[in-house]
Design an enzyme around this catalytic site. Sequence first.
Site, short mmCIF file in Angstrom:
data_model
loop_
_atom_site.label_atom_id
_atom_site.label_comp_id
_atom_site.label_asym_id
_atom_site.label_seq_id
_atom_site.Cartn_x
_atom_site.Cartn_y
_atom_site.Cartn_z
NE ARG A 117 -4.12 -1.69 0.49
CZ ARG A 117 -5.05 -1.51 1.41
NH1 ARG A 117 -5.04 -0.44 2.16
NH2 ARG A 117 -5.98 -2.38 1.58
CG ASP B 14 -14.36 7.23 3.62
OD1 ASP B 14 -14.97 6.14 3.63
OD2 ASP B 14 -13.12 7.32 3.75
#
Length: 271
Positions: free
Chosen positions: A32, A136
């Site tokens: 990631r 979010d």
Amino acid sequence: MNADSFVLIATLVKSRAGIVLTPDKDYMLETRLAPILRSEGLPSLDALALKLRDTRSEILARAVTEALTVNESSFFRDGKPFDHLKRLMPKLQAARPAGQKLRIWSAACSTGQEAYSCAMVLRELGIRDAEIYGTDLSREVVERAREGLFTQFEVQRGLPVQMLVKYFKQEGGKWRASPELRAMTRFEERNLLADHRVLGRFDVIFCRNVLIYFDPPTKERVLNALAGLLAPDGALYLGGAETVLGLTSRLAPIPGERSAYGLASSLAMAG
Ligand SMILES: C[S@@+](CC[C@H](N)C(=O)[O-])C[C@H]1O[C@@H](n2cnc3c(N)ncnc32)[C@H](O)[C@@H]1O
């Protein structure tokens, strides 16, 4: 990556997002965070950890945190909450004064499929006096949700074809949510760990597939905050692997419904 670097990154992500990274996740950090290493011209995660410690760069800390969120979502995910929503919304509408908007919060909405699924449920029920607020932590997914533009792969996941043709238009190989759906939805960045009282009361809250990343005290804190915003006759939907049990006594499962919770005090009065 050495143990100190792992602890530094894990502590950063826990304090910023509530997300717990266990040491077995170090492979995940490597994949990631690889794009950040490239863009920062850093040779390793140890170098990234050093930079985070030394510069205290807000932009870098944010990028690392966002890169470690899981943004998986799909339309009408898990089905059951939307079946319940279909039955609940007309009841809530009947219980509210005429003209009062029903309010739905998709907390941790990722790229917006959950919020747009709610908008379609409401349109199908003919309910227009409603607003759907999607939030979010990740700026990138909020921007995507706002655009309402989905790939062929995304619309093939959970969206019945008749809903696709009714509520989406093809645009350059992708599918754009219709103006009606977009008018009912609003997307903003918001951390679930923040103080949400300014948002006012919600009739329905979706908070799905995010608590799984938190430790029990954080889950408890978030659930109690959500309970404080939920209408007495409203519903909170959690993900299939999430529960309120053992975390808060303010919320309780709605009898006979999977993943749906209500205020314990209201459910007790309803018998
Ligand atoms: C797996 S997705 C779930 C999306 C949607 N709720 C669903 O169930 O399909 C989890 C989302 O939670 C967001 N998230 C993680 N920590 C968060 C926090 N502290 N505050 C707000 N959102 C957060 C991530 O950015 C990610 O988009």
